[in-house]
Design an enzyme around this catalytic site. Structure first.
Site, mmCIF file in Angstrom:
data_model
loop_
_atom_site.group_PDB
_atom_site.id
_atom_site.type_symbol
_atom_site.label_atom_id
_atom_site.label_comp_id
_atom_site.label_asym_id
_atom_site.label_seq_id
_atom_site.Cartn_x
_atom_site.Cartn_y
_atom_site.Cartn_z
ATOM 1 C CB CYS A 116 -0.950 -0.005 1.191
ATOM 2 S SG CYS A 116 -1.997 -1.465 1.215
ATOM 3 C CG HIS A 240 -2.739 3.202 2.967
ATOM 4 N ND1 HIS A 240 -3.426 2.948 1.803
ATOM 5 C CD2 HIS A 240 -2.747 2.041 3.674
ATOM 6 C CE1 HIS A 240 -3.818 1.685 1.801
ATOM 7 N NE2 HIS A 240 -3.431 1.115 2.921
ATOM 8 C CG ASN A 270 -6.504 -0.793 2.129
ATOM 9 O OD1 ASN A 270 -5.893 -0.439 1.127
ATOM 10 N ND2 ASN A 270 -5.885 -1.241 3.212
HETATM 11 N N1 COA Z 1 -17.836 -7.377 12.102
HETATM 12 C C1 COA Z 1 -18.310 -7.457 13.333
HETATM 13 N N2 COA Z 1 -17.558 -7.755 14.412
HETATM 14 C C2 COA Z 1 -16.246 -7.982 14.192
HETATM 15 C C3 COA Z 1 -15.683 -7.933 12.911
HETATM 16 C C4 COA Z 1 -16.530 -7.609 11.834
HETATM 17 N N3 COA Z 1 -16.105 -7.513 10.570
HETATM 18 N N4 COA Z 1 -14.366 -8.188 13.007
HETATM 19 C C5 COA Z 1 -14.116 -8.412 14.308
HETATM 20 N N5 COA Z 1 -15.262 -8.292 15.035
HETATM 21 C C6 COA Z 1 -15.435 -8.432 16.465
HETATM 22 C C7 COA Z 1 -14.344 -9.276 17.113
HETATM 23 O O1 COA Z 1 -14.686 -10.632 17.103
HETATM 24 C C8 COA Z 1 -14.300 -8.691 18.501
HETATM 25 O O2 COA Z 1 -15.357 -9.219 19.252
HETATM 26 P P1 COA Z 1 -15.171 -9.522 20.830
HETATM 27 O O3 COA Z 1 -14.880 -8.177 21.459
HETATM 28 O O4 COA Z 1 -16.501 -10.106 21.208
HETATM 29 O O5 COA Z 1 -14.022 -10.477 20.923
HETATM 30 C C9 COA Z 1 -14.587 -7.207 18.294
HETATM 31 O O6 COA Z 1 -15.310 -7.130 17.040
HETATM 32 C C10 COA Z 1 -13.348 -6.355 18.199
HETATM 33 O O7 COA Z 1 -12.439 -6.993 17.287
HETATM 34 P P2 COA Z 1 -11.023 -6.417 17.013
HETATM 35 O O8 COA Z 1 -10.272 -7.375 16.114
HETATM 36 O O9 COA Z 1 -10.408 -6.022 18.319
HETATM 37 O O10 COA Z 1 -11.390 -5.106 16.191
HETATM 38 P P3 COA Z 1 -10.501 -3.858 15.859
HETATM 39 O O11 COA Z 1 -11.017 -2.680 16.529
HETATM 40 O O12 COA Z 1 -9.024 -4.174 16.005
HETATM 41 O O13 COA Z 1 -10.818 -3.692 14.307
HETATM 42 C C11 COA Z 1 -9.747 -4.017 12.191
HETATM 43 C C12 COA Z 1 -10.419 -4.688 13.397
HETATM 44 C C13 COA Z 1 -9.295 -5.098 11.245
HETATM 45 C C14 COA Z 1 -10.791 -3.129 11.526
HETATM 46 C C15 COA Z 1 -8.556 -3.145 12.704
HETATM 47 O O14 COA Z 1 -7.740 -3.917 13.537
HETATM 48 C C16 COA Z 1 -7.727 -2.598 11.574
HETATM 49 O O15 COA Z 1 -8.195 -1.797 10.776
HETATM 50 N N6 COA Z 1 -6.438 -2.960 11.524
HETATM 51 C C17 COA Z 1 -5.532 -2.493 10.485
HETATM 52 C C18 COA Z 1 -5.803 -3.262 9.228
HETATM 53 C C19 COA Z 1 -5.211 -2.604 8.018
HETATM 54 O O16 COA Z 1 -5.181 -1.412 7.894
HETATM 55 N N7 COA Z 1 -4.765 -3.433 7.081
HETATM 56 C C20 COA Z 1 -4.275 -3.004 5.819
HETATM 57 C C21 COA Z 1 -2.907 -2.465 5.937
HETATM 58 S S1 COA Z 1 -2.355 -1.822 4.404
#
Ligand code: COA
Length: 325
Positions: A116, A240, A270
């Site tokens: 990215c 980004h 993204n």
């Molecule tokens: N829909 C609903 N619930 C979801 C979910 C979804 N798509 N994905 C995860 N959950 C749930 C989890 O199971 C968790 O539940 P729990 O609290 O009961 O265990 C809760 O939501 C929180 O999950 P978590 O993984 O802690 O969420 P988060 O706040 O870290 O968000 C991302 C997840 C992936 C959106 C975030 O971590 C992110 O954006 N990371 C960077 C990714 C990125 O930018 N990648 C590309 C790089 S170029």
């Protein structure tokens, strides 16, 4: 940290174009096939919908054609094609070769893959080619991440999408547009975000999030230092487009308010290599998605991060259709 030699021939963006597939997938659409909701995706990522479809070559040809028409350059005038993509259409040859042929270019063409961060890597490479004598470089950032996304995995499927952005960068007799740049990578973090050849994306979202903020801020600060500017001088930051919370945390640490940030991810998701050009050229076009507008003379900070884990940034003086050599 390399500084730009005072005598180096500089470049200026004289035309740009973007392409998004016509098929739109909303958060509600995703919630029909996996356990998620529009509310969760909006709150945790800022994404409302995304565009899906097309090949990397098709989208690149579309954005590249628009950029060349705007710059008023014919295919035979382009000296080099640089295509940033992490989703080439084939293993071999590079997708840039396909695009070169379809656009009717008569020049060297190569792909770069810095995930990215790729468009910013390409921006620096294009200016390097100009410093070495190229007059007109076509830089395209395209990804079709939908092809390497597991559409049953709610951890990744909510994030990734397809798109393209292109720029014609020409040698200039006036001041160069690129004032400072930084490229970074940390291969020790590669297991956090990867796809095997022929496989789908795997991601440790939490750890990527944590590192993303740090490496974006680090890289942006280096570029600003090289350019001799500070956060208060930056009229627009184009980060980004991965997650609004990442953008907001990075801007907060940099001391740049969100009002000076271009975001289009609510509409695009993204799109990896296309993410920064989509947000940059949206502002250049008056902000139909971002609500931001670039003005002549504005200082722009572009900053990306991605798998690898790469980071890249650059400070540009936006001089639109600046002086050509
Ligand atoms: N829909 C609903 N619930 C979801 C979910 C979804 N798509 N994905 C995860 N959950 C749930 C989890 O199971 C968790 O539940 P729990 O609290 O009961 O265990 C809760 O939501 C929180 O999950 P978590 O993984 O802690 O969420 P988060 O706040 O870290 O968000 C991302 C997840 C992936 C959106 C975030 O971590 C992110 O954006 N990371 C960077 C990714 C990125 O930018 N990648 C590309 C790089 S170029």
């Amino acid at each position: 940290m390399p500084t730009i030699p005072a005598h180096a021939i500089g470049g200026v963006i004289t035309g740009w174009g973007t392409a998004l597939p016509s098929k739109i997938v909303t958060n509600d659409d995703l919630s029909k096939t996996m356990e998620t909701s529009d509310e969760w995706i909006r709150e945790r990522t800022g994404i409302h919908r995304r565009h899906i479809g097309g090949s990397t070559a098709e989208l690149s040809v579309e954005s590249g054609r628009i950029a060349m028409a705007m710059a008023g350059v014919s295919p035979d005038q382009i000296d080099a094609l640089v295509l940033s993509t992490t989703t080439p259409d084939r293993q071999v040859p590079a997708t840039s070769a396909t695009v070169q042929n379809l656009l009717g270019l008569k020049c060297g063409a190569f792909d770069i893959n810095a995930a990215c961060s790729g468009f910013v890597y390409g921006l620096v490479v294009a200016h390097g080619l100009i410093a070495m004598g190229s007059k007109k470089v076509l830089l395209i950032g395209t990804d079709t991440l939908s092809r390497i996304t597991d559409w049953t995995d709610r951890n990744t499927a909510i994030l990734f999408a397809d798109g393209s952005g292109a720029a014609v960068i020409e040698a200039t007799t006036g001041p160069t547009q690129l004032l400072g740049w930084d490229l970074d990578a940390d291969g020790s973090a590669e297991e956090l975000l990867y796809a095997e050849i022929g496989g789908n994306i795997h991601m440790d979202g939490k750890e990527v999030f944590r590192r993303a903020v740090r490496i974006m801020v680090d890289s942006a600060q280096k570029s600003m230092q090289i350019a001799g500017v500070t956060a208060k001088d930056i009229a627009l930051i184009v980060p980004h487009q991965a997650n609004t919370r990442i953008i907001s945390a990075a801007c907060d640490r940099l001391g740049i308010p969100m009002e000076r940030t271009s975001t289009v991810l609510h509409e695009t998701g993204n799109t990896s290599s296309a993410s920064i050009p989509l947000a940059l050229f949206d502002a250049a076009d008056g902000g139909p998605m971002s609500g931001r507008t670039l003005h002549e003379g504005d200082l722009v900070l572009v900053v990306g991060f991605g798998a690898g884990m790469t980071a890249a940034s650059a400070v540009l003086r936006w001089n639109g259709k600046g002086l050509r050599a």
